[in-house]
Structures are given as C-alpha cells and as structure tokens.
Design an enzyme around this catalytic site. Structure first.
Site, PDB file in Angstrom:
ATOM      1  N   CYS A  47      30.228  42.427  41.688  1.00 50.65           N
ATOM      2  CA  CYS A  47      30.099  43.016  43.034  1.00 50.65           C
ATOM      3  C   CYS A  47      28.662  43.425  43.356  1.00 50.65           C
ATOM      4  O   CYS A  47      28.354  43.726  44.511  1.00 50.65           O
ATOM      5  CB  CYS A  47      31.011  44.220  43.168  1.00 50.65           C
ATOM      6  SG  CYS A  47      32.694  43.878  42.679  1.00 50.65           S
ATOM      7  N   HIS A  97      28.550  48.273  48.795  1.00 48.75           N
ATOM      8  CA  HIS A  97      29.633  47.361  48.435  1.00 48.75           C
ATOM      9  C   HIS A  97      30.959  47.965  48.891  1.00 48.75           C
ATOM     10  O   HIS A  97      31.246  49.140  48.636  1.00 48.75           O
ATOM     11  CB  HIS A  97      29.627  47.135  46.916  1.00 48.75           C
ATOM     12  CG  HIS A  97      30.888  46.515  46.419  1.00 48.75           C
ATOM     13  ND1 HIS A  97      31.448  45.403  47.021  1.00 48.75           N
ATOM     14  CD2 HIS A  97      31.727  46.858  45.399  1.00 48.75           C
ATOM     15  CE1 HIS A  97      32.565  45.097  46.395  1.00 48.75           C
ATOM     16  NE2 HIS A  97      32.759  45.956  45.413  1.00 48.75           N
ATOM     17  N   ASN A 100      38.246  44.160  49.310  1.00 51.72           N
ATOM     18  CA  ASN A 100      37.062  44.084  48.451  1.00 51.72           C
ATOM     19  C   ASN A 100      36.714  42.604  48.231  1.00 51.72           C
ATOM     20  O   ASN A 100      37.458  41.892  47.566  1.00 51.72           O
ATOM     21  CB  ASN A 100      37.398  44.781  47.128  1.00 51.72           C
ATOM     22  CG  ASN A 100      36.257  44.736  46.131  1.00 51.72           C
ATOM     23  OD1 ASN A 100      35.299  43.984  46.284  1.00 51.72           O
ATOM     24  ND2 ASN A 100      36.366  45.533  45.086  1.00 51.72           N
TER      25      ASN A 100
HETATM   26  N1  ACO Z   1      51.463  50.076  45.261  1.00 55.50           N
HETATM   27  C1  ACO Z   1      52.229  51.107  44.843  1.00 55.50           C
HETATM   28  N2  ACO Z   1      52.045  51.723  43.664  1.00 55.50           N
HETATM   29  C2  ACO Z   1      51.044  51.279  42.885  1.00 55.50           C
HETATM   30  C3  ACO Z   1      50.211  50.206  43.256  1.00 55.50           C
HETATM   31  C4  ACO Z   1      50.457  49.600  44.490  1.00 55.50           C
HETATM   32  N3  ACO Z   1      49.713  48.576  44.974  1.00 55.50           N
HETATM   33  N4  ACO Z   1      49.310  49.996  42.273  1.00 55.50           N
HETATM   34  C5  ACO Z   1      49.551  50.896  41.323  1.00 55.50           C
HETATM   35  N5  ACO Z   1      50.608  51.666  41.676  1.00 55.50           N
HETATM   36  C6  ACO Z   1      51.225  52.754  40.940  1.00 55.50           C
HETATM   37  C7  ACO Z   1      50.998  52.661  39.452  1.00 55.50           C
HETATM   38  O1  ACO Z   1      51.939  51.813  38.843  1.00 55.50           O
HETATM   39  C8  ACO Z   1      51.164  54.092  39.038  1.00 55.50           C
HETATM   40  O2  ACO Z   1      52.537  54.383  38.967  1.00 55.50           O
HETATM   41  P1  ACO Z   1      53.128  55.337  37.821  1.00 55.50           P
HETATM   42  O3  ACO Z   1      52.470  56.670  38.056  1.00 55.50           O
HETATM   43  O4  ACO Z   1      54.589  55.319  38.078  1.00 55.50           O
HETATM   44  O5  ACO Z   1      52.703  54.702  36.534  1.00 55.50           O
HETATM   45  C9  ACO Z   1      50.591  54.874  40.215  1.00 55.50           C
HETATM   46  O6  ACO Z   1      50.599  53.981  41.340  1.00 55.50           O
HETATM   47  C10 ACO Z   1      49.183  55.353  39.977  1.00 55.50           C
HETATM   48  O7  ACO Z   1      48.404  54.250  39.481  1.00 55.50           O
HETATM   49  P2  ACO Z   1      46.875  54.379  39.213  1.00 55.50           P
HETATM   50  O8  ACO Z   1      46.336  53.084  38.749  1.00 55.50           O
HETATM   51  O9  ACO Z   1      46.664  55.594  38.356  1.00 55.50           O
HETATM   52  O10 ACO Z   1      46.374  54.671  40.692  1.00 55.50           O
HETATM   53  P3  ACO Z   1      45.037  55.301  41.172  1.00 55.50           P
HETATM   54  O11 ACO Z   1      45.347  56.535  41.911  1.00 55.50           O
HETATM   55  O12 ACO Z   1      43.995  55.354  40.101  1.00 55.50           O
HETATM   56  O13 ACO Z   1      44.572  54.237  42.249  1.00 55.50           O
HETATM   57  C11 ACO Z   1      42.921  52.476  42.450  1.00 55.50           C
HETATM   58  C12 ACO Z   1      44.273  52.915  41.850  1.00 55.50           C
HETATM   59  C13 ACO Z   1      43.074  52.469  43.966  1.00 55.50           C
HETATM   60  C14 ACO Z   1      42.590  51.091  41.978  1.00 55.50           C
HETATM   61  C15 ACO Z   1      41.887  53.525  42.017  1.00 55.50           C
HETATM   62  O14 ACO Z   1      41.853  53.653  40.629  1.00 55.50           O
HETATM   63  C16 ACO Z   1      40.532  53.154  42.491  1.00 55.50           C
HETATM   64  O15 ACO Z   1      40.209  53.347  43.638  1.00 55.50           O
HETATM   65  N6  ACO Z   1      39.680  52.645  41.598  1.00 55.50           N
HETATM   66  C17 ACO Z   1      38.388  52.192  41.950  1.00 55.50           C
HETATM   67  C18 ACO Z   1      38.260  50.856  41.489  1.00 55.50           C
HETATM   68  C19 ACO Z   1      38.141  49.833  42.563  1.00 55.50           C
HETATM   69  O16 ACO Z   1      38.057  50.073  43.747  1.00 55.50           O
HETATM   70  N7  ACO Z   1      38.070  48.642  42.078  1.00 55.50           N
HETATM   71  C20 ACO Z   1      37.855  47.527  42.893  1.00 55.50           C
HETATM   72  C21 ACO Z   1      37.266  46.438  42.092  1.00 55.50           C
HETATM   73  S1  ACO Z   1      35.865  46.907  41.231  1.00 55.50           S
HETATM   74  C22 ACO Z   1      34.606  46.997  42.237  1.00 55.50           C
HETATM   75  O17 ACO Z   1      34.580  46.479  43.293  1.00 55.50           O
HETATM   76  C23 ACO Z   1      33.463  47.758  41.772  1.00 55.50           C
END
Ligand code: ACO
Length: 321
Positions: A111, A248, A278
C-alpha cells in the site's frame, strides 16, 4: 530540478459491489463494515486486469499533462497484484500506450507503493537522468482475496491511478521519506508459489491475502503520524501550512486517529474509501486524480502524501502542487 506532478488520471472498474451485495455471500452486514472501516462499496473488475486498468489511467494522465507518450523516459507501476511474474505490468503499459522511449519496471511496496515510486522518480530527476516519468499505482486485489473470508474480503477493491511527474524549476516534491520493517512482515501476507522443484517440496500455501487486522491498525496509527511529522520537519514546513493530507485509503478509523494524533481537523484528510474500499497502491493516485479533476488542488498548495502497508512499509512526501 524538482519532480513535479503535472498530470493525473485514474480508472475504476464499472462493476460496483455494495456491502449489502457482500452480505449475500458471507456472514456480514453493512453496519459492521461501515462502522469498522467506513467502506460502503468498492469496484470489482470483470474485464481489465492490472495492466489494462493501468494503461487506461496512464492515457488519462498523459492527456491531463498535455504530453505525448513518446516523451516519457521512465514508467514505474507500483503493484502487489501483477498480471504475470513476467512481463512486468510497466512493460505491458509501455506497449499499450506507445511510450517507446521509456525504460520500465514494477515495484512492490504494497500500500506504500505509490510513495516508493514517487521517491524513486524524484531521485532520478534530481540526478538529471530523466525528464518525464509516468508512475502508476494499480491493483486487482479481487483476484488475491478469499471470497469466503469475511475478515478480509470486505476491505479491498480494484482500481488504478496514474501521475505524470516531470522535471521542473519550481514547486514539486520538497521532501520524501520511505521506510520498512521486514521483521513484522508476516502480519499482512499473500503467499506466492511454494518451493516445489527437483530438490525440494513444500506444502502448497493458500494463495490469499491474510492479515492480523489489529496489528496493522496499531502499526498504522503509530507510524503514519511519525513519518508525516518527519517529512514536514525535514522540509522546514509547519503542519499548519499543509492544505491536505492525502493518505492511503485503508480505513476511516485509521485516518481519523492520525488526524487526532496530529491535532489536525479531519477536513484536511480527504477520503474516497467509502466508494472504493482499500485499493492498496492505487488509493493515493486515485484520490489525487479525483481532487485534481474537481479543481481542489491549486498551484502552490502544500500537500502531504502518506502511504503505509504490507512489508511492513511506509512513506511520505511533502509537495508543492
Ligand atoms: N462482518 C461481520 N463480522 C466480522 C467481519 C465482517 N466482515 N469480519 C470479522 N468479523 C467478526 C470477527 O469474526 C470477530 O468475531 P468474534 O468476536 O465472534 O470472534 C469480530 O468481528 C471482531 O473481529 P476483529 O478482527 O477483532 O475486528 P476488528 O474490530 O479488529 O476490525 C478490522 C477488523 C476492520 C480489519 C480492523 O482490525 C482494522 O481496521 N484493521 C486495520 C487494518 C486494515 O485496515 N487493513 C487493510 C489492509 S492493510 C493496509 O491497507 C495497510
């Protein structure tokens, strides 16, 4: 001589996939996706692969810059999702647009790729080795996503953005910074082919994007403000003098958190991730092009670009438009 962006272009696939569309194929919903990421829809290609999207964005950028393809000396395509191992996407773009005088290579800094490409072109221009370059950020992440994994498939989109960068006596890139921390690379991966030859056999890896979302989040909200402050300090430019911080487009919460950390109004952090998701290396040049086409960037404006992502990698640049 300074490296100055003199034209931009972008190409988004026509096929739009909403959060509700995704809820039909995995256990998710619009509320979860939009509240956690800000993303409401994304474009998914059903025709052009990475080179096709890149070539269309490049033709627009050349037209916007008002220069011919044969005047381009260097083409860099930043991508983690090329069509082939070889030829490179940049060679395919060269052929498609007729940039017969350019040398070409691809660059993978995930990215952060567009920032790495800008940093590289800046060095070539400062060294007096080239006059005009075409840099492209392009991704077809839909071919690398596991469409049964709700944790990742909701995040990404396809698209391409391009910029013509030329040697200029005024304006342009004031400072750039790039960095990497390979030791943390495994928090965001997409495996290539396994070692499988006459000497060695490895179990075939699943070839999809996987990610420790929370680690990526922590990395981004710590590293991005640091590298923005560093590039501004190096350029002797106070943060208040910057008109826009074009980051980004990974996630709305990351951008808000960076703005809060820097004590800068969210309004200075333009966003289009609601519409495109993204798009990795493509997100910054796509947003730049949108703003350029709308006339939101004026000559003399100070702009910070900042990328962060897989590798782990990061980069920032301070430009005078
Ligand atoms: N819909 C519904 N529920 C979901 C989904 C979905 N699409 N995806 C995950 N869940 C559930 C999980 O299974 C989990 O359930 P559980 O508690 O029963 O086990 C719950 O939601 C929480 O999951 P987490 O992975 O802990 O969710 P989090 O709050 O961390 O959010 C996210 C995930 C949005 C990816 C967050 O970690 C984030 O913003 N990370 C930043 C990374 C990013 O943006 N990466 C993009 C690519 S990298 C880059 O561009 C640099």
């Amino acid at each position: 001589m300074n490296a100055r962006i003199i034209g931009t272009g972008s190409c988004m696939p026509e096929h739009v996939v909403t959060n509700d569309d995704l809820a039909k194929i995995v256990d998710t919903n619009d509320e979860w996706i939009s509240s956690r990421t800000g993303i409401r829809k994304r474009c998914i290609t059903d025709k052009d692969n990475t080179a096709g999207l890149s070539a269309k964005a490049s033709k627009m950028a050349l037209e916007n810059a008002g220069i011919g393809a044969e005047e381009i000396d260097l083409i860099i395509v930043a991508t983690l999702s090329p069509d082939y191992y070889v030829p490179s996407v940049s060679c395919m773009v060269q052929s498609e647009i007729g940039a017969v005088n350019a040398f070409c290579f691809d660059l993978n800094a995930a990215c952060s790729g567009f920032l790495f490409a800008l940093n590289t072109v800046n060095a070539y221009i400062k060294a007096g080795m080239i006059k005009n370059a075409l840099i492209v950020g392009a991704e077809v992440l839909s071919k690398l996503v596991d469409w049964t994994d709700r944790g990742t498939c909701v995040l990404f989109g396809d698209g391409a953005g391009a910029a013509v960068v030329s040697a200029s006596e005024e304006g342009g890139v004031c400072q750039t910074i790039v960095g990497a921390e390979g030791a943390k690379g495994m928090v965001l991966t997409c495996p290539g082919r396994s070692l499988d030859n006459m000497c060695a056999k490895e179990e075939r890896q699943k070839g999809y994007i996987s990610m420790d979302g929370q680690e990526v989040f922590k990395f981004a909200v710590k590293r991005v403000p640091q590298c923005i402050c560093e590039v501004c300090e190096k350029a002797n430019t106070p943060l208040e003098d910057v008109k826009y911080f074009i980051l980004h487009q990974a996630n709305e919460r990351i951008l808000f958190s960076v703005a809060k950390h820097l004590k800068i109004d969210n309004q200075k952090f333009p966003m289009d991730l609601h519409n495109y998701g993204n798009t990795s290396a493509a997100s910054i040049p796509i947003l730049l092009d949108e703003m350029n086409q709308k006339g939101e960037l004026c000559r003399g404006d100070k702009i910070v670009l900042a990328g962060f992502g897989g590798g782990l990698t990061w980069g920032s640049a301070l430009l005078e438009w």
